[in-house]
Design an enzyme around this catalytic site. Sequence first.
Site, PDB file in Angstrom:
ATOM      1  N   HIS A 178       0.835  -1.219   0.000  1.00 28.78           N
ATOM      2  CA  HIS A 178       0.000   0.000   0.000  1.00 28.78           C
ATOM      3  C   HIS A 178       0.867   1.267   0.000  1.00 28.78           C
ATOM      4  CE1 HIS A 178      -3.245  -2.755   1.343  1.00 28.78           C
ATOM      5  NE2 HIS A 178      -2.277  -3.263   2.075  1.00 28.78           N
ATOM      6  N   GLU A 233       9.887   8.125 -17.038  1.00 29.03           N
ATOM      7  CA  GLU A 233       8.537   8.669 -17.257  1.00 29.03           C
ATOM      8  C   GLU A 233       8.028   8.371 -18.661  1.00 29.03           C
ATOM      9  OE1 GLU A 233       7.941  12.698 -14.880  1.00 29.03           O
ATOM     10  OE2 GLU A 233       9.877  12.647 -15.872  1.00 29.03           O
ATOM     11  N   LYS A 262      16.649  21.239 -11.348  1.00 32.13           N
ATOM     12  CA  LYS A 262      15.982  19.972 -11.655  1.00 32.13           C
ATOM     13  C   LYS A 262      16.822  18.976 -12.434  1.00 32.13           C
ATOM     14  CE  LYS A 262      11.587  19.797 -11.676  1.00 32.13           C
ATOM     15  NZ  LYS A 262      10.525  19.173 -11.009  1.00 32.13           N
ATOM     16  N   SER A 288      15.277  20.924 -16.547  1.00 32.39           N
ATOM     17  CA  SER A 288      14.087  21.736 -16.780  1.00 32.39           C
ATOM     18  C   SER A 288      14.514  23.043 -17.443  1.00 32.39           C
ATOM     19  CB  SER A 288      13.403  22.023 -15.443  1.00 32.39           C
ATOM     20  OG  SER A 288      12.657  23.221 -15.531  1.00 32.39           O
TER      21      SER A 288
END
Length: 461
Positions: free
Chosen positions: A157, A291, A284, A278
């Site tokens: 979970h 992704e 970043k 970024s």
Amino acid sequence: MSYKPWDGRFAEKTDALVEAFTSSIDVDKHLYKYDIEGSIAHSKMMAKQNIISNEDAKSIEEGLLKIKEEIETGSFEYSDSLEDIHMHIESRLVDHAGDSAKKLHTGRSRNDQVALDVRLYLRNETNIIIDQLKSFLDVIVNFSKKHIDIPVAGYTHLQRAQPVLLSHHMMAYFEMFKRDMERFKDSLKRVNVMPLGSAALAGTTYNIDRELTAELLNFPEVSKNSMDSVSDRDFIMEFNSIASICMVHFSRISEELIIWSSSEFNFIEISDAFTTGSSIMPQKKNPDVAEIVRGKTGRVFGNLMTILTLMKSLPLAYNRDMQEDKTPLFDTVDTLKACIAVYKGMLPNIKVNKENMYNSTTVGFINATDMADYLVTKGMPFREAHSVVGKTVSFALSKNKEIHELTVKELKEFTELADEKLFKFLTTESMIERRISSGGTATSNVKTAIDEAESYLKANS
Ligand code: ARG
């Protein structure tokens, strides 16, 4: 290039819109080598059966090889008016081989021809994917070996559950991708069936030898029913299903790498070469590769839906709808191959933050089960132990402490069985090394799993 094989019964010219709409050349031109390979085998078989002469077969073969060269050197001309790769090649063959070329399509149809081409293509691509998966499995094993002894929180979970070894966690992916590889291998049995000679749908009146064609093209068997042969696309649905399952696995590992590289977890660092920045936020370093793999999963699922929906409700035998089968197949092949390739490069260069991983195994009541297990060794039934530990956790929470930070005296409030020895049970090392049940996370088990994986890869190389 004006030779249109089917224009005999047509008085009017095809509308240009229709030519563009029905053309599939942009997509199926990728099948050219398989089309040529299949045609050479077909003409050889016909010569052997005295359906065409040896001279015809010779000029057909020479002409086809010339076309192959033209395509590969970029001098071949494409046109929507010739619909697909099969008609392009046949039409060009007339330029090279004259009347012999016009005999090539004896005893076959584009319907069995396209089925053959796609099977030849998919057999080749499936073998490439199997090889890629095999070397990716090798990468996983090496990663697990390199990080054999790093404890990390295991989750259910997405809540801290029990500690595991990072190597154990990664070997779970070995099992998943191994199953995928086995599924691809098994599917080859059903791809490797030779459909040519089924002709349009009913077979042919010529004395063809389908076994010979199969032998020439290295197929272990010929298809049994001509109507099924020209309308069966199960092998494309199956390939897309297996690829979808494989992408589920890539998506899950991607999700973990993304979470693990967040500042909140800070478990890993993906190398600069496999991350991007970024355009606005200078700090970043984004896990874009993971992704994009996660994102591409959607497109592979979409391809599966496309092919399933395409085939549903089609009456026997061939229907032109089936021309739409190639985009979802080719796209899945290309997508899956690209995902395996980037993962093979990315995984070995991931830096593991050992300390943070270890620290995740010492907080969040991750040793609650082990306290219950300890009480069981002292004779308490497990359900009772579960409840005692539950109360202990609740008390510790109120004191803002972990179980192992409580005193024996505090613990004794909940059970007389608590003593000093309990604390040994609650350490990360003990929690991991005591899980020796088959398939559990103890180091010795993971080492055995890695040994077995290595023997498996050796035996399958
Ligand atoms: N381009 C077609 C396809 O890919 C080839 C078969 C066409 N057959 C026909 N009878 N129109 O499905």
